[in-house]
Enzyme design. Sequence first.
Site, PDB file in Angstrom:
ATOM      1  N   ARG A 162     -12.811  10.131  -4.643  1.00 24.13           N
ATOM      2  CA  ARG A 162     -11.912  10.142  -3.496  1.00 24.13           C
ATOM      3  C   ARG A 162     -11.909  11.448  -2.708  1.00 24.13           C
ATOM      4  O   ARG A 162     -11.865  11.414  -1.471  1.00 24.13           O
ATOM      5  CB  ARG A 162     -10.495   9.764  -3.928  1.00 24.13           C
ATOM      6  N   GLU A 194       2.734  -6.059  -1.892  1.00 25.85           N
ATOM      7  CA  GLU A 194       1.615  -5.545  -2.674  1.00 25.85           C
ATOM      8  C   GLU A 194       1.761  -4.023  -2.779  1.00 25.85           C
ATOM      9  O   GLU A 194       1.333  -3.293  -1.878  1.00 25.85           O
ATOM     10  CB  GLU A 194       0.288  -5.929  -2.014  1.00 25.85           C
ATOM     11  N   PRO A 195       2.365  -3.525  -3.869  1.00 32.42           N
ATOM     12  CA  PRO A 195       2.603  -2.076  -3.978  1.00 32.42           C
ATOM     13  C   PRO A 195       1.341  -1.227  -3.971  1.00 32.42           C
ATOM     14  O   PRO A 195       1.411  -0.023  -3.695  1.00 32.42           O
ATOM     15  CB  PRO A 195       3.335  -1.953  -5.325  1.00 32.42           C
ATOM     16  N   CYS A 252     -24.742  17.189  -8.582  1.00 34.23           N
ATOM     17  CA  CYS A 252     -25.587  17.959  -7.659  1.00 34.23           C
ATOM     18  C   CYS A 252     -25.230  17.681  -6.212  1.00 34.23           C
ATOM     19  O   CYS A 252     -26.055  17.182  -5.423  1.00 34.23           O
ATOM     20  CB  CYS A 252     -27.058  17.666  -7.937  1.00 34.23           C
ATOM     21  N   TYR A 304      -7.951   3.791  -8.084  1.00 39.84           N
ATOM     22  CA  TYR A 304      -9.171   4.032  -7.306  1.00 39.84           C
ATOM     23  C   TYR A 304     -10.009   5.186  -7.842  1.00 39.84           C
ATOM     24  O   TYR A 304     -10.796   5.761  -7.111  1.00 39.84           O
ATOM     25  CB  TYR A 304      -8.842   4.262  -5.828  1.00 39.84           C
ATOM     26  N   GLY A 310       0.811  -1.218   0.000  1.00 39.76           N
ATOM     27  CA  GLY A 310       0.000   0.000   0.000  1.00 39.76           C
ATOM     28  C   GLY A 310       0.837   1.258   0.000  1.00 39.76           C
ATOM     29  O   GLY A 310       0.555   2.218   0.725  1.00 39.76           O
ATOM     30  N   ARG A 352      -1.449   1.226  -5.056  1.00 41.72           N
ATOM     31  CA  ARG A 352      -1.630   2.294  -6.053  1.00 41.72           C
ATOM     32  C   ARG A 352      -0.335   2.758  -6.703  1.00 41.72           C
ATOM     33  O   ARG A 352      -0.356   3.508  -7.674  1.00 41.72           O
ATOM     34  CB  ARG A 352      -2.299   3.492  -5.390  1.00 41.72           C
TER      35      ARG A 352
END
Length: 465
Positions: free
Chosen positions: A362, A318-319, A393, A423, A276, A321
């Site tokens: 995000r 697990e790199p 909206c 993401y 991560g 992003r």
Amino acid sequence: MMRSHEAGALHGQSGDRGPAWLRTPEDPNELVPHLWASSVSKVDGVLTVAGESVTDLAAEFGTPTYVVDEDDFRRRARAFREAFPSADVYYAGKAFLCVATARWIAEEGLNLDVCTGGELAVALKAEFPPERIGLHGNNKSVAELRRALEVGVGRIIIDSIEEIARLRDLTAELGVTAPVMIRVTAGVEAHTHEYISTSHEDQKFGFSITGGDALDAVRRVLAEPGLELRGLHSHIGSQIFVTDGFEVAARRVLRLHADIEKELGVALPEFDLGGGFGIAYTTQDDPSTPDDLARGMLKIVDDECAAMGIDVPHLSIEPGRAIAGPSTFTLYEVGTTKSVALDGGTSRRYISVDGGMSDNIRPALYGADYSCTLASRTSDAPALLSRVVGKHCESGDIVVKDEFLPGDVEAGDLLAVPGTGAYCRSLASNYNHVPRAAVIAVRDGEARVILRRETEDDLLALDIG
């Protein structure tokens, strides 16, 4: 340079002041290089990627559009594989996955992490080798587990007691053995936003080490003849800039490895340390390189194993992003601009673009910050603090909360937002019945669609009345 957290107040500091980390640029036309993919530059004020100008891309493919620098994507994947030569590097399908990217990952020698049957289906359509696929998820359905076993995925990450029972029944039914790892929570604070921190105790993932749930899960798995326990899996969160949390997590998980070997007589051969790793969204972010991360993390594991007198297990990382994120920017067209008077005699300039929270949730979801640049021309106007917003909206429909842009940005101009490869498209929605944007890959001066733009016909086809 200051390392940052993603979280922050939605409206932050008001008007013409902006956040403390944001500085007025000498030239708002210039790019901040470390925010962009490697082949992105400006030619006569026009943003180009791998030899293609964004004005040409917008004319051919429309806006909003995600633009991927394919060579940059591949280079980042390769950098992690080379930095961790003896480990398995798992690309995060949840960050962004389509048939094309799955093939890129396979060709660059990485493994693939999927979390649902849908992600697995994309991987299989891309003919990704199933033995290099890992299946995650805190609530995998029986159908998802069955398909994973039928196609022969390389590992299934167990996340609950119920899942052990489901796998027991399925392996007996299918006559196969399930290679599994157990996800554990190490009680580590990852120093990131609460919603993307995943190894503290009070959250939905994994089995607690400190509460004894993890050791109980190990015993249960070892008791099932259809399950082959490969090792333990730890993941402390996402958008992480420093290795401190990994050191604590590794010590606690490897201590559990040692306890299992001592108490149960089983030496677990593998350990997934997670990852991560953070990327640069704005000038406040200072990510580490794959080589720096590898030096720190591998030393942590070697030192802890030596201190405990156990063999170093085969590692996975697990790199997250860090591969897809920096390789992509989103291209928008400006529609309207306005200045709004605020308290204290200040004002805020709003620039509305033709996308928004449907293509990047995000900022609204957890206050993520982004940068942007005027992409279609050079401006001589002075820099003016601006807020880039979408067309939806919601008052929280913010694309870039604070950025200095030329004061003459107007309707018809193109803006580009870097760091949107992870993401963004994978979390995209049809809010307000807006069709999802296309994804364009650019390489060697050629652009091609790898995910087509949705149409109103696509939306209406789902509505059966």
